[in-house]
Design a protein around this motif. Structure first.
Motif, PDB file in Angstrom:
ATOM      1  N   ARG A  43       0.832  -1.199   0.000  1.00 17.33           N
ATOM      2  CA  ARG A  43       0.000   0.000   0.000  1.00 17.33           C
ATOM      3  C   ARG A  43       0.872   1.257   0.000  1.00 17.33           C
ATOM      4  O   ARG A  43       0.602   2.212  -0.722  1.00 17.33           O
ATOM      5  CB  ARG A  43      -0.930  -0.023   1.220  1.00 17.33           C
ATOM      6  N   ILE A  44       1.943   1.242   0.775  1.00 15.40           N
ATOM      7  CA  ILE A  44       2.869   2.376   0.794  1.00 15.40           C
ATOM      8  C   ILE A  44       3.511   2.554  -0.578  1.00 15.40           C
ATOM      9  O   ILE A  44       3.612   3.672  -1.090  1.00 15.40           O
ATOM     10  CB  ILE A  44       3.953   2.180   1.877  1.00 15.40           C
ATOM     11  N   LEU A  45       3.949   1.453  -1.188  1.00 15.69           N
ATOM     12  CA  LEU A  45       4.568   1.531  -2.514  1.00 15.69           C
ATOM     13  C   LEU A  45       3.586   2.097  -3.544  1.00 15.69           C
ATOM     14  O   LEU A  45       3.962   2.937  -4.369  1.00 15.69           O
ATOM     15  CB  LEU A  45       5.065   0.152  -2.951  1.00 15.69           C
ATOM     16  N   ASN A  46       2.335   1.667  -3.474  1.00 18.25           N
ATOM     17  CA  ASN A  46       1.322   2.196  -4.391  1.00 18.25           C
ATOM     18  C   ASN A  46       1.092   3.687  -4.147  1.00 18.25           C
ATOM     19  O   ASN A  46       0.917   4.455  -5.103  1.00 18.25           O
ATOM     20  CB  ASN A  46       0.011   1.426  -4.250  1.00 18.25           C
ATOM     21  N   ASP A  47       1.090   4.095  -2.891  1.00 16.80           N
ATOM     22  CA  ASP A  47       0.910   5.513  -2.572  1.00 16.80           C
ATOM     23  C   ASP A  47       2.067   6.351  -3.094  1.00 16.80           C
ATOM     24  O   ASP A  47       1.874   7.476  -3.568  1.00 16.80           O
ATOM     25  CB  ASP A  47       0.750   5.714  -1.066  1.00 16.80           C
ATOM     26  N   ILE A  48       3.274   5.819  -3.024  1.00 18.86           N
ATOM     27  CA  ILE A  48       4.441   6.545  -3.533  1.00 18.86           C
ATOM     28  C   ILE A  48       4.358   6.673  -5.042  1.00 18.86           C
ATOM     29  O   ILE A  48       4.641   7.729  -5.610  1.00 18.86           O
ATOM     30  CB  ILE A  48       5.761   5.846  -3.118  1.00 18.86           C
ATOM     31  N   ASP A  49       3.926   5.612  -5.720  1.00 19.78           N
ATOM     32  CA  ASP A  49       3.726   5.692  -7.170  1.00 19.78           C
ATOM     33  C   ASP A  49       2.699   6.767  -7.497  1.00 19.78           C
ATOM     34  O   ASP A  49       2.873   7.546  -8.428  1.00 19.78           O
ATOM     35  CB  ASP A  49       3.270   4.347  -7.744  1.00 19.78           C
TER      36      ASP A  49
END
Length: 100
Positions: A43-49
């Protein structure tokens, strides 16, 4: 707005997070707690994207172009395409034809 250096640092930290979570998953296996950590990381990685995309959109809306955009026009001919071009193409949704 964040600078490219800040985004580079953020991506470096995210890479470290991914490596740590992978290491923890290898050590502790597939458990409910580990799945939560993996899901939170994703979820964090998706938010950074999404943050990267939003930052680009904000820069564009301010009139700052991050990448040069082509203004080249492409000519599209008015002539008919060769019938072989359309061979084996379904016409579903075009012109109301139906195959029965």
């Amino acid at each position: 707005m964040s600078s490219p250096t800040e985004f580079a640092e953020l991506h470096e930290l995210i890479g470290g997070l991914r490596r740590c979570v992978t290491s923890l998953a290898a050590k502790y296996g597939d458990s409910p707690a580990m799945r939560r950590i993996v899901n939170d990381t994703e979820r964090i990685l998706n938010d950074i994207d999404r943050l990267d995309i939003d930052a680009q959109e904000l820069e564009l809306s301010r009139g700052v172009t991050l990448q040069p955009m082509s203004t080249e026009k492409i000519a599209i001919p008015d002539t008919q395409y060769d019938t072989d071009f359309w061979r084996d193409v379904d016409d579903e949704g075009v012109g109301g034809h139906s195959r029965g």
